[in-house]
Scaffold this motif. Structure first.
Motif, mmCIF file in Angstrom:
data_model
loop_
_atom_site.group_PDB
_atom_site.id
_atom_site.type_symbol
_atom_site.label_atom_id
_atom_site.label_comp_id
_atom_site.label_asym_id
_atom_site.label_seq_id
_atom_site.Cartn_x
_atom_site.Cartn_y
_atom_site.Cartn_z
ATOM 1 N N ASP A 23 0.805 -1.225 0.000
ATOM 2 C CA ASP A 23 0.000 0.000 0.000
ATOM 3 C C ASP A 23 0.842 1.282 0.000
ATOM 4 O O ASP A 23 0.818 2.063 0.964
ATOM 5 N N PRO A 24 1.552 1.524 -1.085
ATOM 6 C CA PRO A 24 2.436 2.703 -1.130
ATOM 7 C C PRO A 24 1.672 4.028 -1.181
ATOM 8 O O PRO A 24 0.899 4.287 -2.098
ATOM 9 N N TYR A 25 1.916 4.835 -0.154
ATOM 10 C CA TYR A 25 1.315 6.174 -0.001
ATOM 11 C C TYR A 25 2.492 7.120 0.168
ATOM 12 O O TYR A 25 3.038 7.250 1.250
ATOM 13 N N LEU A 26 2.884 7.778 -0.917
ATOM 14 C CA LEU A 26 4.162 8.477 -0.964
ATOM 15 C C LEU A 26 4.024 9.988 -1.081
ATOM 16 O O LEU A 26 5.013 10.691 -1.263
ATOM 17 N N ALA A 27 2.825 10.505 -0.959
ATOM 18 C CA ALA A 27 2.576 11.936 -1.144
ATOM 19 C C ALA A 27 3.305 12.771 -0.094
ATOM 20 O O ALA A 27 3.444 12.357 1.062
ATOM 21 N N SER A 31 -0.223 17.589 0.976
ATOM 22 C CA SER A 31 -0.405 17.754 -0.465
ATOM 23 C C SER A 31 -1.757 17.248 -0.965
ATOM 24 O O SER A 31 -2.091 17.433 -2.133
ATOM 25 N N LEU A 32 -2.544 16.621 -0.078
ATOM 26 C CA LEU A 32 -3.832 16.052 -0.460
ATOM 27 C C LEU A 32 -4.931 16.601 0.439
ATOM 28 O O LEU A 32 -4.664 17.062 1.551
ATOM 29 N N PRO A 33 -6.180 16.539 -0.003
ATOM 30 C CA PRO A 33 -7.267 17.163 0.750
ATOM 31 C C PRO A 33 -7.513 16.513 2.109
ATOM 32 O O PRO A 33 -7.147 15.364 2.364
ATOM 33 N N SER A 34 -8.175 17.270 2.949
ATOM 34 C CA SER A 34 -8.621 16.792 4.256
ATOM 35 C C SER A 34 -9.743 15.776 4.090
ATOM 36 O O SER A 34 -10.535 15.843 3.153
ATOM 37 N N PHE A 35 -9.832 14.838 5.042
ATOM 38 C CA PHE A 35 -10.978 13.939 5.140
ATOM 39 C C PHE A 35 -11.986 14.423 6.171
ATOM 40 O O PHE A 35 -13.155 14.067 6.103
ATOM 41 N N ALA A 36 -11.536 15.200 7.156
ATOM 42 C CA ALA A 36 -12.397 15.551 8.286
ATOM 43 C C ALA A 36 -12.350 17.033 8.629
ATOM 44 O O ALA A 36 -12.741 17.428 9.720
ATOM 45 N N ASN A 37 -11.843 17.849 7.707
ATOM 46 C CA ASN A 37 -11.763 19.299 7.909
ATOM 47 C C ASN A 37 -10.897 19.689 9.110
ATOM 48 O O ASN A 37 -11.112 20.731 9.727
ATOM 49 N N ARG A 38 -9.915 18.861 9.412
ATOM 50 C CA ARG A 38 -8.976 19.160 10.486
ATOM 51 C C ARG A 38 -7.604 19.551 9.949
ATOM 52 O O ARG A 38 -6.914 20.382 10.527
ATOM 53 N N GLU A 45 5.386 13.977 7.118
ATOM 54 C CA GLU A 45 6.230 13.629 5.978
ATOM 55 C C GLU A 45 6.629 12.149 6.037
ATOM 56 O O GLU A 45 6.556 11.507 7.094
ATOM 57 N N LEU A 46 7.071 11.637 4.929
ATOM 58 C CA LEU A 46 7.694 10.321 4.916
ATOM 59 C C LEU A 46 8.931 10.340 5.807
ATOM 60 O O LEU A 46 9.664 11.330 5.839
ATOM 61 N N PHE A 70 -2.733 3.966 -2.283
ATOM 62 C CA PHE A 70 -2.072 3.891 -3.586
ATOM 63 C C PHE A 70 -2.310 5.232 -4.255
ATOM 64 O O PHE A 70 -3.350 5.467 -4.856
ATOM 65 N N ASP A 71 -1.340 6.135 -4.109
ATOM 66 C CA ASP A 71 -1.564 7.519 -4.529
ATOM 67 C C ASP A 71 -0.876 7.826 -5.855
ATOM 68 O O ASP A 71 -0.188 6.979 -6.447
ATOM 69 N N ASP A 72 -1.065 9.036 -6.336
ATOM 70 C CA ASP A 72 -0.515 9.426 -7.633
ATOM 71 C C ASP A 72 1.005 9.428 -7.635
ATOM 72 O O ASP A 72 1.631 9.148 -8.667
ATOM 73 N N VAL A 73 1.617 9.747 -6.497
ATOM 74 C CA VAL A 73 3.083 9.712 -6.434
ATOM 75 C C VAL A 73 3.579 8.285 -6.594
ATOM 76 O O VAL A 73 4.547 8.023 -7.317
ATOM 77 N N ALA A 74 2.919 7.345 -5.939
ATOM 78 C CA ALA A 74 3.290 5.944 -6.093
ATOM 79 C C ALA A 74 3.104 5.486 -7.539
ATOM 80 O O ALA A 74 3.958 4.779 -8.092
ATOM 81 N N LYS A 75 2.002 5.890 -8.149
ATOM 82 C CA LYS A 75 1.766 5.511 -9.545
ATOM 83 C C LYS A 75 2.860 6.052 -10.458
ATOM 84 O O LYS A 75 3.240 5.404 -11.442
ATOM 85 N N GLU A 76 3.372 7.231 -10.121
ATOM 86 C CA GLU A 76 4.415 7.835 -10.941
ATOM 87 C C GLU A 76 5.792 7.235 -10.673
ATOM 88 O O GLU A 76 6.571 6.998 -11.599
ATOM 89 N N ARG A 77 6.091 6.954 -9.403
ATOM 90 C CA ARG A 77 7.456 6.596 -9.031
ATOM 91 C C ARG A 77 7.745 5.091 -9.051
ATOM 92 O O ARG A 77 8.902 4.692 -9.223
ATOM 93 N N LEU A 78 6.729 4.266 -8.862
ATOM 94 C CA LEU A 78 6.981 2.831 -8.880
ATOM 95 C C LEU A 78 7.353 2.389 -10.292
ATOM 96 O O LEU A 78 6.695 2.768 -11.263
#
Length: 253
Positions: A23-27, A31-38, A45-46, A70-78
């Motif tokens: 489950d690579p999450y490399l953002a 850099s990504l939106p909030s889920f709970a407005n917090r 950071e990584l 599985f984020d866009d950074v993972a899709k780009e970098r893997l």
């Protein structure tokens, strides 16, 4: 075997001579939106560079396609040639991102001496499940290695309890941040993680998916306190920080 918690659900395993990324999450942080407005996500950071995370990786497992798994950074970098196991139904989107060796884990599969078995999960209970969509966990086994049950983005419900009771894994990986969606619990919280510890015999439980997302409700401190109050030892329940490497051989002592 060695297990490194990268961040959130992202794990790097050295297992039976192979290196597996889950489950690579490399953002980058915020850099990504909030889920709970917090807070924007991820909230941290990584702990190591993407180059270090990808170094030596031979196999990728993607449990589902939520952006924190599985984020866009993972899709780009893997590297696009890496084999990826996924749940049935997700293979089209992964292939559309350019990956050429995508294998739906329908039931059980073997790869380079590793045996993977798909396990059911429920990303909450009731109406929220339709919003969250399908997810999977898996069991990982190999000769000479402890068996691993990676429960994934699931609450503790009868199929999860059954896997633990019937397969008696040596290591159980839980997602234990108590994330909620519109008030509904969608992964395990402290109480459910303690219950896993209490019903899993000699298994080592490794709690992950913590302190990275703004819809979480349980911190590492909260979980440790709940475990201590229930008499769960630090050898039984491991709560790694991001970047920590655990060397695991089997039963808790």
């Amino acid at each position: 075997m060695k297990l490194q918690l990268i961040r959130n659900a992202t794990l790097k395993l050295d297992y039976a001579g192979r290196t597996v990324l889950i489950d690579p999450y490399l953002a980058p942080k915020h850099s990504l939106p909030s889920f709970a407005n917090r807070s924007e996500n991820p909230m941290v950071e990584l702990p190591v560079s993407i180059e270090a995370i990808l170094d030596g990786v031979e196999l990728v497992i993607v449990s589902h396609l939520h952006s924190d798994h599985f984020d866009d950074v993972a899709k780009e970098r893997l590297p696009k040639h890496l084999p990826i196991f996924c749940q049935p139904g997700d293979e089209g989107e992964i292939r559309a991102a350019g990956f050429t060796d995508v294998i739906p884990l329908v039931d059980r599969a073997s790869w380079q001496g590793l045996t993977l078995t798909r396990r059911e999960g429920s990303h909450g209970l009731g109406a929220v499940v339709e919003l969250m969509g399908s997810v999977m966990g898996f069991t990982l086994e190999a000769a000479g290695e402890p068996s691993i049950y990676w429960a994934g983005d699931t609450v503790l419900y009868p199929p999860v309890a059954s896997v633990i009771a019937e397969t008696k894994p040596d290591i159980i990986v839980t997602h234990s941040c108590g994330a909620r969606w519109d008030g509904d619990l969608i992964v395990m919280d402290a109480q459910e993680t303690v219950a896993v510890c209490e019903t899993s015999g000699d298994a080592v439980v490794v709690a992950t998916h913590m302190e990275a997302l703004d819809h979480a409700t349980i911190t590492r401190h909260d979980l440790r306190e709940a475990a201590d109050n229930s008499g769960i030892s630090a050898m039984k329940l491991r709560i790694p920080a991001d970047g920590d490497v655990l060397v695991l051989e089997g039963a808790a002592t």
